[in-house]
Design a protein around this motif. Structure first.
Motif, PDB file in Angstrom:
ATOM      1  N   LYS A   8     -17.471   0.586   0.719  1.00  0.00           N
ATOM      2  CA  LYS A   8     -16.070   0.596   0.354  1.00  0.00           C
ATOM      3  C   LYS A   8     -15.918   1.125  -1.064  1.00  0.00           C
ATOM      4  O   LYS A   8     -16.744   0.848  -1.918  1.00  0.00           O
ATOM      5  N   PRO A   9     -14.829   1.869  -1.333  1.00  0.00           N
ATOM      6  CA  PRO A   9     -14.659   2.486  -2.643  1.00  0.00           C
ATOM      7  C   PRO A   9     -14.674   1.475  -3.778  1.00  0.00           C
ATOM      8  O   PRO A   9     -13.962   0.494  -3.760  1.00  0.00           O
ATOM      9  N   LYS A  10     -15.519   1.733  -4.805  1.00  0.00           N
ATOM     10  CA  LYS A  10     -15.578   0.859  -5.974  1.00  0.00           C
ATOM     11  C   LYS A  10     -15.766   1.706  -7.233  1.00  0.00           C
ATOM     12  O   LYS A  10     -16.524   1.363  -8.114  1.00  0.00           O
ATOM     13  N   ASP A  11     -15.097   2.830  -7.295  1.00  0.00           N
ATOM     14  CA  ASP A  11     -15.268   3.731  -8.416  1.00  0.00           C
ATOM     15  C   ASP A  11     -14.237   3.452  -9.504  1.00  0.00           C
ATOM     16  O   ASP A  11     -13.435   2.535  -9.410  1.00  0.00           O
ATOM     17  N   GLY A  12     -14.247   4.298 -10.548  1.00  0.00           N
ATOM     18  CA  GLY A  12     -13.357   4.128 -11.678  1.00  0.00           C
ATOM     19  C   GLY A  12     -11.946   4.607 -11.409  1.00  0.00           C
ATOM     20  O   GLY A  12     -11.618   5.071 -10.318  1.00  0.00           O
ATOM     21  N   PRO A  13     -11.077   4.518 -12.456  1.00  0.00           N
ATOM     22  CA  PRO A  13      -9.665   4.854 -12.314  1.00  0.00           C
ATOM     23  C   PRO A  13      -9.387   6.261 -11.806  1.00  0.00           C
ATOM     24  O   PRO A  13      -8.505   6.456 -10.978  1.00  0.00           O
ATOM     25  N   SER A  14     -10.132   7.258 -12.294  1.00  0.00           N
ATOM     26  CA  SER A  14      -9.865   8.634 -11.875  1.00  0.00           C
ATOM     27  C   SER A  14     -10.165   8.820 -10.391  1.00  0.00           C
ATOM     28  O   SER A  14      -9.428   9.507  -9.674  1.00  0.00           O
ATOM     29  N   THR A  15     -11.236   8.200  -9.919  1.00  0.00           N
ATOM     30  CA  THR A  15     -11.574   8.277  -8.499  1.00  0.00           C
ATOM     31  C   THR A  15     -10.537   7.531  -7.668  1.00  0.00           C
ATOM     32  O   THR A  15     -10.093   8.012  -6.625  1.00  0.00           O
ATOM     33  N   THR A  16     -10.129   6.355  -8.134  1.00  0.00           N
ATOM     34  CA  THR A  16      -9.125   5.567  -7.429  1.00  0.00           C
ATOM     35  C   THR A  16      -7.832   6.354  -7.290  1.00  0.00           C
ATOM     36  O   THR A  16      -7.200   6.360  -6.233  1.00  0.00           O
ATOM     37  N   LEU A  17      -7.415   7.037  -8.357  1.00  0.00           N
ATOM     38  CA  LEU A  17      -6.196   7.839  -8.318  1.00  0.00           C
ATOM     39  C   LEU A  17      -6.322   8.966  -7.294  1.00  0.00           C
ATOM     40  O   LEU A  17      -5.396   9.220  -6.514  1.00  0.00           O
ATOM     41  N   ALA A  18      -7.468   9.639  -7.282  1.00  0.00           N
ATOM     42  CA  ALA A  18      -7.684  10.725  -6.324  1.00  0.00           C
ATOM     43  C   ALA A  18      -7.621  10.208  -4.887  1.00  0.00           C
ATOM     44  O   ALA A  18      -7.042  10.847  -4.004  1.00  0.00           O
ATOM     45  N   LEU A  19      -8.200   9.024  -4.648  1.00  0.00           N
ATOM     46  CA  LEU A  19      -8.179   8.451  -3.309  1.00  0.00           C
ATOM     47  C   LEU A  19      -6.765   8.062  -2.889  1.00  0.00           C
ATOM     48  O   LEU A  19      -6.368   8.266  -1.744  1.00  0.00           O
ATOM     49  N   ARG A  20      -6.009   7.509  -3.815  1.00  0.00           N
ATOM     50  CA  ARG A  20      -4.627   7.144  -3.501  1.00  0.00           C
ATOM     51  C   ARG A  20      -3.816   8.393  -3.142  1.00  0.00           C
ATOM     52  O   ARG A  20      -3.030   8.391  -2.191  1.00  0.00           O
ATOM     53  N   ASP A  60     -22.376   5.850   0.692  1.00  0.00           N
ATOM     54  CA  ASP A  60     -21.524   4.829   1.313  1.00  0.00           C
ATOM     55  C   ASP A  60     -20.414   5.472   2.129  1.00  0.00           C
ATOM     56  O   ASP A  60     -19.897   6.531   1.756  1.00  0.00           O
ATOM     57  N   ARG A  61     -20.051   4.828   3.214  1.00  0.00           N
ATOM     58  CA  ARG A  61     -18.936   5.286   4.032  1.00  0.00           C
ATOM     59  C   ARG A  61     -17.632   4.694   3.507  1.00  0.00           C
ATOM     60  O   ARG A  61     -17.607   3.580   2.995  1.00  0.00           O
ATOM     61  N   PHE A  62     -16.549   5.448   3.636  1.00  0.00           N
ATOM     62  CA  PHE A  62     -15.239   4.971   3.209  1.00  0.00           C
ATOM     63  C   PHE A  62     -14.701   4.057   4.313  1.00  0.00           C
ATOM     64  O   PHE A  62     -14.135   4.502   5.298  1.00  0.00           O
ATOM     65  N   GLU A  63     -14.891   2.767   4.125  1.00  0.00           N
ATOM     66  CA  GLU A  63     -14.430   1.776   5.100  1.00  0.00           C
ATOM     67  C   GLU A  63     -13.232   1.032   4.521  1.00  0.00           C
ATOM     68  O   GLU A  63     -13.226   0.671   3.344  1.00  0.00           O
ATOM     69  N   GLN A  64     -12.245   0.798   5.366  1.00  0.00           N
ATOM     70  CA  GLN A  64     -11.009   0.196   4.876  1.00  0.00           C
ATOM     71  C   GLN A  64     -10.368  -0.671   5.950  1.00  0.00           C
ATOM     72  O   GLN A  64     -10.329  -0.289   7.117  1.00  0.00           O
ATOM     73  N   GLU A  65      -9.881  -1.840   5.547  1.00  0.00           N
ATOM     74  CA  GLU A  65      -9.139  -2.712   6.452  1.00  0.00           C
ATOM     75  C   GLU A  65      -7.646  -2.564   6.183  1.00  0.00           C
ATOM     76  O   GLU A  65      -7.228  -2.421   5.031  1.00  0.00           O
ATOM     77  N   ILE A  66      -6.859  -2.598   7.248  1.00  0.00           N
ATOM     78  CA  ILE A  66      -5.403  -2.609   7.127  1.00  0.00           C
ATOM     79  C   ILE A  66      -4.903  -3.888   7.778  1.00  0.00           C
ATOM     80  O   ILE A  66      -5.142  -4.124   8.962  1.00  0.00           O
ATOM     81  N   TRP A  67      -4.206  -4.685   7.004  1.00  0.00           N
ATOM     82  CA  TRP A  67      -3.652  -5.945   7.483  1.00  0.00           C
ATOM     83  C   TRP A  67      -2.138  -5.843   7.610  1.00  0.00           C
ATOM     84  O   TRP A  67      -1.477  -5.127   6.851  1.00  0.00           O
ATOM     85  N   ALA A  68      -1.592  -6.575   8.568  1.00  0.00           N
ATOM     86  CA  ALA A  68      -0.139  -6.684   8.705  1.00  0.00           C
ATOM     87  C   ALA A  68       0.182  -7.985   9.414  1.00  0.00           C
ATOM     88  O   ALA A  68      -0.633  -8.513  10.175  1.00  0.00           O
ATOM     89  N   ARG A  69       1.370  -8.498   9.159  1.00  0.00           N
ATOM     90  CA  ARG A  69       1.801  -9.730   9.809  1.00  0.00           C
ATOM     91  C   ARG A  69       2.263  -9.433  11.229  1.00  0.00           C
ATOM     92  O   ARG A  69       2.857  -8.381  11.494  1.00  0.00           O
ATOM     93  N   GLU A  70       1.996 -10.346  12.112  1.00  0.00           N
ATOM     94  CA  GLU A  70       2.406 -10.176  13.501  1.00  0.00           C
ATOM     95  C   GLU A  70       3.932 -10.150  13.588  1.00  0.00           C
ATOM     96  O   GLU A  70       4.625 -10.865  12.879  1.00  0.00           O
ATOM     97  N   GLY A  71       4.463  -9.293  14.472  1.00  0.00           N
ATOM     98  CA  GLY A  71       5.899  -9.222  14.685  1.00  0.00           C
ATOM     99  C   GLY A  71       6.561  -8.118  13.886  1.00  0.00           C
ATOM    100  O   GLY A  71       5.926  -7.427  13.080  1.00  0.00           O
ATOM    101  N   ALA A  72       7.845  -7.928  14.118  1.00  0.00           N
ATOM    102  CA  ALA A  72       8.668  -6.936  13.412  1.00  0.00           C
ATOM    103  C   ALA A  72       8.130  -5.521  13.544  1.00  0.00           C
ATOM    104  O   ALA A  72       8.385  -4.664  12.696  1.00  0.00           O
ATOM    105  N   GLY A  73       7.368  -5.256  14.605  1.00  0.00           N
ATOM    106  CA  GLY A  73       6.835  -3.913  14.820  1.00  0.00           C
ATOM    107  C   GLY A  73       5.674  -3.556  13.927  1.00  0.00           C
ATOM    108  O   GLY A  73       5.239  -2.397  13.894  1.00  0.00           O
TER     109      GLY A  73
END
Length: 198
Positions: free
Chosen positions: A1-13, A89-102
């Motif tokens: 999972k991504p754990k790099d510095g600010p410049s890398t984080t900005l590029a990923l975002r 490392d592979r770019f692995e990411q979890e996406i969470w959401a609350r049940e309901g409301a689509g």
């Protein structure tokens, strides 16, 4: 999972934004009636016109997204998944959401676009029985997709450091992303003080 510095984080975002077709998200969630989200300030907000020049735009562009990821040190690996250029490392990411409301539909759409961009996605829908478990949401390991309602998030100090959910505030605050910017905190506090005095 991504754990790099600010410049890398900005590029990923930037890469994640550019890899997401927000018009498609609007179509799924509102039949295309909702405006495309690009900031905390919707088109009808009183400050939108003044802030418009300062709101960066990231239109859907898979090619540009791939370039952002590569610039951040995460090109695609042989299996198509984004892979760290230094340690593999592979770019692995979890996406969470609350049940309901689509929300289940919403995160599926988002995950599909990011998977196409090379992100190894895992979806987790918080069951209704856990809906009030603020600590669970605050200590999650991935992104939490929410649909804010009511007042503009900025106007209720959502992005203030003090509103990052923690044991100190009983996990009850709503700065879900954990955004922290001391300079912004000072400006928000100054604005609140001025508002109280007027």
């Amino acid at each position: 999972k991504p754990k790099d510095g600010p410049s890398t984080t900005l590029a990923l975002r930037k890469g994640l934004y550019s890899a997401l077709d927000r018009q498609a998200v609007s179509e799924v969630m509102s039949g295309g009636l909702a405006p495309i989200a690009d900031s905390y300030f919707p088109p009808d907000h009183a400050l939108r016109q003044d802030l418009q020049p300062f709101i960066p735009q990231f239109p859907y562009d898979p090619t540009r997204a791939a370039q952002y990821f590569t610039d951040g040190g995460w090109p695609r690996g042989a299996d198509g998944v984004l892979t760290h250029s230094t340690n593999g490392d592979r770019f692995e990411q979890e996406i969470w959401a609350r049940e309901g409301a689509g929300n289940d539909k919403l995160i599926s759409v988002i995950a599909d676009f990011w998977k196409k961009a090379g992100v190894d996605q895992t979806i987790y829908v918080i069951p209704a029985a856990q809906r009030g478990n603020a600590e669970l949401e605050a200590t999650r390991s991935g992104l939490l997709i929410v649909n804010p309602s009511g007042n503009n998030p900025y106007e209720i100090d959502r992005l203030h450091t003090k509103n990052i959910p923690s044991a100190a505030n009983r996990w009850s605050s709503n700065n879900y992303g954990g955004y922290s910017n001391p300079k912004a905190d000072v400006l928000v506090d100054k604005d609140r003080k001025s508002t109280r005095l007027n």
